[in-house]
Enzyme design. Sequence first.
Site, short mmCIF file in Angstrom:
data_model
loop_
_atom_site.label_atom_id
_atom_site.label_comp_id
_atom_site.label_asym_id
_atom_site.label_seq_id
_atom_site.Cartn_x
_atom_site.Cartn_y
_atom_site.Cartn_z
N HIS A 59 -10.78 -1.67 5.26
CA HIS A 59 -10.52 -1.18 6.62
C HIS A 59 -11.18 0.18 6.89
O HIS A 59 -11.05 0.70 7.99
CB HIS A 59 -9.01 -1.08 6.82
CG HIS A 59 -8.40 -0.11 5.85
ND1 HIS A 59 -8.32 -0.36 4.49
CD2 HIS A 59 -7.89 1.13 6.03
CE1 HIS A 59 -7.78 0.68 3.90
NE2 HIS A 59 -7.51 1.60 4.80
N ASP A 60 -11.82 0.76 5.88
CA ASP A 60 -12.50 2.05 6.06
C ASP A 60 -14.02 1.91 6.07
O ASP A 60 -14.73 2.89 6.27
CB ASP A 60 -12.15 3.02 4.92
CG ASP A 60 -10.68 3.37 4.88
OD1 ASP A 60 -10.06 3.46 5.95
OD2 ASP A 60 -10.16 3.57 3.76
N ASP A 93 0.86 -1.19 0.00
CA ASP A 93 0.00 0.00 0.00
C ASP A 93 0.90 1.24 0.00
O ASP A 93 1.64 1.47 0.96
CB ASP A 93 -0.84 -0.06 1.29
CG ASP A 93 -2.13 0.70 1.17
OD1 ASP A 93 -2.15 1.74 0.51
OD2 ASP A 93 -3.14 0.25 1.78
N ASP A 96 -2.93 4.66 -2.44
CA ASP A 96 -3.90 5.30 -1.56
C ASP A 96 -4.38 6.63 -2.16
O ASP A 96 -3.57 7.42 -2.65
CB ASP A 96 -3.16 5.57 -0.23
CG ASP A 96 -4.08 6.03 0.88
OD1 ASP A 96 -5.00 5.28 1.22
OD2 ASP A 96 -3.86 7.13 1.41
N GLU A 117 -6.92 3.70 -5.33
CA GLU A 117 -8.09 4.04 -4.53
C GLU A 117 -8.57 5.41 -5.00
O GLU A 117 -7.84 6.40 -4.90
CB GLU A 117 -7.74 4.11 -3.05
CG GLU A 117 -9.00 4.30 -2.20
CD GLU A 117 -8.72 4.89 -0.83
OE1 GLU A 117 -9.57 4.72 0.06
OE2 GLU A 117 -7.68 5.54 -0.64
#
Length: 550
Positions: A322-323, A96, A197, A248
């Site tokens: 995870h969000d 990431d 990200d 993302e």
Amino acid sequence: MADFRKSTVYQVYPKSFYDSNGDGLGDLRGITEKLDYIRDLGADYIWITPFFVSPQNDNGYDVEDYYKIDPRYGTMEDFEELAREAGKRGIRLMLDMVFNHTSTRHEWFRKAMEGDEAYKDFYIFRKGKAPGVPPTNWESKFGGSAWEYVEQFDEYYLHLFDVTQADLNWDNPRVREELQKIVRFWMGKGVKGFRFDVVNLISKGAFEDDDQGDGRRFYTDGPHVHEYLKELNEATFGTDAEFITVGEMSSTTLENCYRYAGEDSHELSMVFSFHHLKVDFMGNEKWVIVPFDFQKLKDILYEWQTKMAEHRAWNAVFWCNHDQPRVVSRFGNVKKYWKESAKMLGTVVHCMRGTPYIYQGEELGMTNCGFTDISQYRDVESLNHFRILQDKGLSEENAYQILAIHSRDNSRTPMQWTGGRQAGFTEGEPWIQVSENHSFINAEDEERDEDSILSYYRKLVQLRKDYDVIAYGDFEPLDVRNPSVMAYKRTWEGQELLVICNFYGKETVWSSGQDLDAFCCILGNYEDQRTEKDRAALRPYECMVLYRKK
Ligand code: GLC
């Protein structure tokens, strides 16, 4: 060669995955110890969220040193061992890369704060509009102004996220070169994929006040973003055909995604978009309680599925990360139809056109965490909004209700390995509380049970490998306005797949307009299927995957 269209990615949030040394935090060795579990699920890649040196204000999305592993997670030797052991099992690693911003503890930012002009130009410093007034009215995604005042310069720096996450200035070629070096460094470690990200926020446009919103229209899918991605691709991973990359994309548009993830555009392999996960928001406002809009969910998914295919661009398909809150709590029914609804939701995503992502614990049907006190929460966004909601006049009770639904901590509680102490996650005290339901939602029990959600997810992952129509087929929505059923058809070289999913706890009869007797059922979440001629009788949250070859 790995074909990303046939692949499934498993997302690991290391802090909450498995703790190998009893300090209460998951770590890299913990991932290595659980590789067989991931292999048995059938995953081809593991995306590991950031484990670089970081003050952890945003759980590692605030990077202090991109070349070093945070000692909390282990050492470089641990990472190399993980890569080797994963490789033995045919699993590739995807890292990431948080390149929109760095931690304010990063050396570049420290030098900037010392007044080094070259490093100040690594970030975005601007004069205020007037004394005490920031350069623009943009809001941080985590609440409050996106600008932080620095007295010694009488200037502000931009932070679209936390105040300790300063945005990088991608218009500075030196910044882009430094970031390329980081990518090459990790490629040299045998990594085979990257997730970038919030990468569609890297090119900032005009610094103007936004009279219509929070400022996002000025920096989302900004003026040079495609050029910068092409450059990064060419200078780094583009040289290796085996590489997969996913961006993302925050609040993006389809038109931009055709380019980010187009077959011939040489930017990224695929994109995460989030419009389908805002169907329980009010516009862009997440901190509210509204029931999810099923029609909107379908419309968005259908549009992205069909249009990305028309433009030969590739989606990452997913419900959880995870969000996001846990999908079974969000669009399923944990009280009465936990198992049925979790399997149905998995089916929707895994039979679509795109590369599916499974977030740790989703394959067990893990639910929202059920926290009731602010002392249980850890996430910076949740803590900020708990305060902001009350500042806006909401009662504490109301603020808790909203957090219980939308907090990112819902997905960050420890992976539930066993029904025993601390869910088998740690020998010590976990950094965030374990969910109480690990007594019946856990990997150990589900591995033994053929009817478990875990066993079902294993089948879903395998289907994509066995049936080309899932990996390569066209996508056609069916019965678009049906109030309770999501159905679609995939077609590929004489093969047809029908995916029929009841999203509600009520029985319904679905008419397909085709003779269903000509199909065979290759997967379903009930023991038998009740189809006759062109009709399927669906029980609560029932789904079925029907196949035929002409
Ligand atoms: C992404 C990450 C999220 C993080 C944010 C800022 O949305 O997934 O966890 O807080 O970017 O880096």
